[in-house]
Design an enzyme around this catalytic site. Structure first.
Site, short mmCIF file in Angstrom:
data_model
loop_
_atom_site.label_atom_id
_atom_site.label_comp_id
_atom_site.label_asym_id
_atom_site.label_seq_id
_atom_site.Cartn_x
_atom_site.Cartn_y
_atom_site.Cartn_z
N LYS A 1 28.42 -5.09 80.26
CA LYS A 1 27.83 -6.22 79.55
C LYS A 1 26.63 -6.79 80.31
CE LYS A 1 32.20 -7.65 77.41
NZ LYS A 1 33.23 -8.71 77.33
N GLU B 1 41.46 1.46 79.99
CA GLU B 1 40.93 0.21 80.53
C GLU B 1 41.88 -0.35 81.58
OE1 GLU B 1 38.36 -2.70 78.19
OE2 GLU B 1 40.29 -3.75 78.24
N HIS C 1 44.14 23.39 63.56
CA HIS C 1 42.87 23.98 63.14
C HIS C 1 41.70 23.33 63.89
CE1 HIS C 1 45.11 25.86 59.88
NE2 HIS C 1 45.73 24.71 59.76
#
Length: 542
Positions: free
Chosen positions: A464, A329, A358
């Protein structure tokens, strides 16, 4: 001993630095810096140091919003630009710690007795930082309270948390974190919590505290001013000069940690000590500068390589999630400070060692060479007072963990994969404070190196705004089906027809996606009737 190992040892000695005052070491020997790298960039680096000095002194570091950036003052209030700000910071730390003590003593209680749980309601930095610290430093035998989080507006996730708190809401303290009270995810979580308390015949306000900005919507709500109602148990401040992703050493992070029983003053002490070390202008004595320069060199100043964060300690599992927001950000920006399109950024992902042996280490070693690794090494295996079990003669599980770290580091280097190693003594409040401050400052240095503003986030606001447009279209769709329900029989319509009816002929795809969601969830008054594709799917009022 081979010549190659001797050469590596010489390189290691030059690029490994210990910082005893913060119990940290950094090894950039496997970055591959040219021998004269720092001297060739000395003038640029000094400009970066001066820019950071100005930021800490209270300069306008976020010109978009004409505000200062002062998360450094949170752990060293004497550096704040005014006595008033310094006093606010000190008073807040005292208020946070005293409130936590009063909860632990049972002076502040819920409807069903002493608070045993805390529900933290926040989004982004208001949740990621507290979650990281809680997971890193909590212990079931030592925690004074158990933390839970609403960190999304996902109903299923909310229901899962509420199920864990079933029968315990009367002993659960809610912490609502939002500068304004307007952040939709946090508001939604608060309303979901309020409804849950109401279903349990409990008063939400008598179980709630707020962390917010004075005079804003949430502040007025929590104080019982607008709308007039029951004041909450307490209100703690947030300031416009602290961004969410750098708020862990504010009340945002300190209150949940203190309630859990974590030594927040030790965490602040670690951050303060790291700030003191990384404030210096000598690169060789500044681990944050070395970290930022390594990022810059490996990624050619363009973020061309992703950063893979691998802590070899289960407690630090959430570090990579926390750093994703802090780094991405801050550094993911379209424009530089001169208004030029630069599309900067540095991608972050990670898990933990040796789980990664793994998982994706296979690709790191043999696949795409589009990354570098930041290893986090913790010297102490744990807090056990007795010797660990010997898995093999003279070898413990902790020895294996260390072996996997060192072995993976070597295996990657053999294939030309670069890495940085940060070493701390143990996972303790002081060390976690050091890590938080170290990465905060490295991000600041890197931003100055590439001439971007690390302290705004226009892309977040764009998302937003786009969500608001979607919800407005959803309301129009629901209103349309309400009108259609009056017609008998109502005629099923496709998304394309509906988009034309609404006056948005170019939004058929969005209308289809919204209708799919509405039809899948009861209460919206819409159902899907037939159609085997997006083009033929039809919808009608229920």
């Amino acid at each position: 001993m081979t010549d190659e190992l001797v050469t590596d040892w010489d390189q290691f000695q030059k690029n490994y630095h210990e910082f005893p005052e913060i119990r940290l070491a950094i090894d950039v020997s496997r970055v591959g810096f040219p021998g004269d790298h720092f001297t060739r960039h000395q003038s640029t680096i000094q400009k970066v140091f001066l820019a950071m000095d100005d930021l800490e002194a209270g300069g306008i570091a976020n010109p978009d919003e004409n505000r200062m950036v002062g998360h450094y003052w949170l752990r060293d209030p004497e550096r704040a630009p005014s006595l008033a700000v310094a006093k606010e910071i000190k008073d807040t730390v005292e208020a946070v710690t005293e409130f936590a003590r009063s909860v632990h003593r049972g002076d502040v209680v819920g409807a069903h007795g002493v608070f045993k749980h805390a529900l933290v309601i926040g989004i982004g930095g208001s949740a990621l930082g507290p979650q990281f610290v809680s997971h890193a430093l909590g212990h079931p035998q030592a925690d004074r309270m158990t933390l839970h989080f609403f960190d999304n507006t996902d109903p299923d996730g909310i229901d899962l948390v509420l199920a864990r708190l079933s029968g315990q809401l009367g002993r659960t303290l809610c912490i609502v974190i939002s500068k304004s009270g307007e952040t939709k995810e946090t508001r939604n979580g608060m309303e979901e919590a309020r409804a849950a308390y109401a279903r349990a015949s409990l008063c939400f306000e008598k179980h709630a505290v707020a962390i917010t900005t004075s005079g804003m919507k949430l502040d007025k709500l929590a104080r019982g001013i607008e709308p007039k109602g029951v004041p909450w148990l307490a209100v703690f401040p947030m300031w416009d000069w602290v961004g969410g992703r750098t708020s862990e050493t504010s009340a945002v992070g300190l209150l949940p940690a203190a309630l859990q029983g974590i030594d927040v003053r030790a965490l602040l002490s670690g951050a303060r000590a790291c700030d003191a070390v990384t404030r210096g202008h000598d690169v060789a004595a500044n681990p944050a500068a070395q970290l930022a320069l390594a990022w810059h060199y490996i990624g050619a100043g363009r973020g061309e390589k992703d950063m893979v964060v691998i802590p070899y300690k289960d407690r630090l599992l959430l570090l990579s999630r926390y750093l994703q927001q802090l780094v991405m950000e801050s550094l993911g920006k379209e424009l530089d400070l001169d208004g030029r399109v630069v599309n900067q950024g540095l991608a972050v992902y990670g898990n933990k060692g040796s789980t990664d042996q793994h998982a994706y280490v296979q690709q790191l070693r043999d696949g795409l060479h589009n990354f570098f690794v930041v290893f986090i090494e913790v010297l102490k295996d744990g807090a056990a007072t007795a010797p660990r079990v010997e898995i093999e003669p003279g070898v413990t599980s902790g020895d294996y963990l260390s072996g996997f770290l060192l072995g993976t580091r070597d295996a990657l280097y053999e294939r030309g994969r670069r890495s940085i190693t940060l070493t701390i003594d143990e996972v303790a409040p002081f060390a976690v404070g050091v890590l938080i401050a170290l990465f905060e400052r490295a991000v600041g240095f890197y931003a100055f190196l590439v001439n971007i503003n690390a302290y705004h986030q226009p892309g977040v606001q764009a998302g937003k705004t786009a969500a608001d447009r979607v919800l407005l279209l959803q309301r129009k769709i629901c209103d349309c089906f309400t009108r259609l329900s009056a017609e008998r029989p109502a005629k099923p319509i496709t998304a394309q027809v509906l988009s034309r009816m609404l006056g948005f002929p170019g939004q058929a795809e969005m209308v289809f996606k919204i209708c799919q969601h509405l039809a899948a969830n009861p209460g919206h008054g819409i159902r899907r009737t037939g159609g085997a594709s997006a083009a033929t799917a039809c919808y009608e009022p229920e």
